[in-house]
Design an enzyme around this catalytic site. Sequence first.
Site, short mmCIF file in Angstrom:
data_model
loop_
_atom_site.label_atom_id
_atom_site.label_comp_id
_atom_site.label_asym_id
_atom_site.label_seq_id
_atom_site.Cartn_x
_atom_site.Cartn_y
_atom_site.Cartn_z
N TYR A 50 5.78 6.65 -2.66
CA TYR A 50 6.91 6.59 -1.72
C TYR A 50 6.95 7.88 -0.91
CZ TYR A 50 9.76 2.42 -2.08
OH TYR A 50 10.24 1.14 -1.94
N GLU A 52 9.28 8.40 2.17
CA GLU A 52 10.20 8.27 3.30
C GLU A 52 10.40 9.63 3.96
OE1 GLU A 52 13.23 6.36 1.11
OE2 GLU A 52 12.60 4.36 1.70
N ASP A 195 2.65 -2.01 25.82
CA ASP A 195 2.21 -2.49 24.51
C ASP A 195 0.71 -2.71 24.64
OD1 ASP A 195 1.42 -4.00 22.36
OD2 ASP A 195 3.13 -5.38 22.43
N THR A 221 -0.92 -2.01 17.92
CA THR A 221 -1.34 -2.26 16.55
C THR A 221 -2.63 -1.47 16.36
OG1 THR A 221 -2.51 -4.24 17.32
CG2 THR A 221 -0.36 -4.58 16.32
N LYS A 224 -6.77 -4.33 16.02
CA LYS A 224 -7.48 -5.22 16.95
C LYS A 224 -8.72 -4.48 17.46
CE LYS A 224 -3.36 -7.89 18.09
NZ LYS A 224 -2.11 -7.15 17.83
N ARG A 230 -4.56 -3.37 9.37
CA ARG A 230 -3.43 -4.10 9.93
C ARG A 230 -2.21 -3.19 9.92
NH1 ARG A 230 -3.16 -9.08 11.28
NH2 ARG A 230 -5.39 -9.16 10.93
#
Length: 414
Positions: A50, A52, A195, A221, A224, A230
């Site tokens: 974790y 954060e 984008d 992203t 691609k 991903r």
Amino acid sequence: MFIAKQDPEVAHALQRELLREEEGLEMIPSENFVSRAVLEALGSVATNKYAEGQPGKRYYGGCQEIDVIEQLAIDRAKQLFGAEHVNVQPLSGAPANLAAYSAVLSPGDTVLGMDLSHGGHLTHGHPVTFSAKIYNFIRYKTTAEGLIDYEEIERMAREHKPKLILVGYSAYSREIDYARIKAIADEVGALTMADIAHIAGLIAGGEMNNPVPLFDIVTTTTHKTLRGPRGGMIMCKAMHAKAIDKAVFPGLQGGPHENVIAAKAVAFLEALQPEFKTYSKQIRLNAKVLEQELSSRGYRLMFGGTDNHLLLIDVSSKGVTGGEAEKALDAVLITVNKNMIPDDPRSPFDPSGIRLGTPAITSRGMKEVEMKQIATWIDEAIEHRANEAHLEKLRTEVKEMTKRFPLYPELAYE
Ligand code: DSN
């Protein structure tokens, strides 16, 4: 592999998926094949942690190595795109876009974005999305010739006075004039957002215009054309850095997926190498060959052809729907997706077009000569879709070709 002993059912499905990816021709333009190094980072111990917060400023102890990893991803992304600020924590493209909107917009604000059937994206204000319920999206379309209509965007911007103008598309195959959009935005006092999910790898490789130095916010992203895991990422001007970071966490997300961030760092290092330039150039060369070969066989290419990695093709003139064409190509191990064409009279479940692209097959090393062969197979599969013997012959030929371009030679799940 541990998984084979512990969970043979999942191992078996993974093995079958590996075989499917190896045997077939993956031509969905939003898909790609990551390197073994990226796969290793994804399956690493970083998934256990974790973290954060931001590197050096976390809400959990024990983040010293995670900080190193996330900072590497940030620094490499900055170098690749020339970004002033980068957040590598968005879980994927849709959450990245939502975080970007919430960083700079208030509920009810107006956004100018591209219509989905004209090559936009669901998250650019399609009525079915959550963001469309919060913000007032006005959607522009392409011209009758199928190109971005800058004059219409200018007219709409003057009329609607948007807070944000959004470009960057999921099925549009042409270059974008970011300077023109920036000038329109400046005139009406709007912020700019691109984008670049589909074309990030082509931009990183120097093959397409880069909006990062010009625009307020650029989302992408990483899986691609960029050939990473991903995931998502947001780049922005320093003045938006705080708002973007706060929108991602705690605004929308909790703990970042640090194994994915490790894989992003590895992929960005790969994209900084000179071979990546060669790769992205070949993606476009391959798409151009498909454009020529398919239009010479009578296929109608939307937007008049391609400048990037993808083609949107109206297959209705061949007497098939997009769904039928997708199925015919599936039958010969060529994977594409059915897709709406601008102002498509048909439904999204069985539209008039198919969308196909070259990033994944180019990653396997395929070049112009293979593209010519693939165009022949696409045409034959659609034409002879009812002839099982012919489809079987094509399947065998596809398998023979893909065998010559091994994908993950030493990988096995069972
Ligand atoms: N679903 C992706 C695509 O295929 O283009 C975009 O989110």
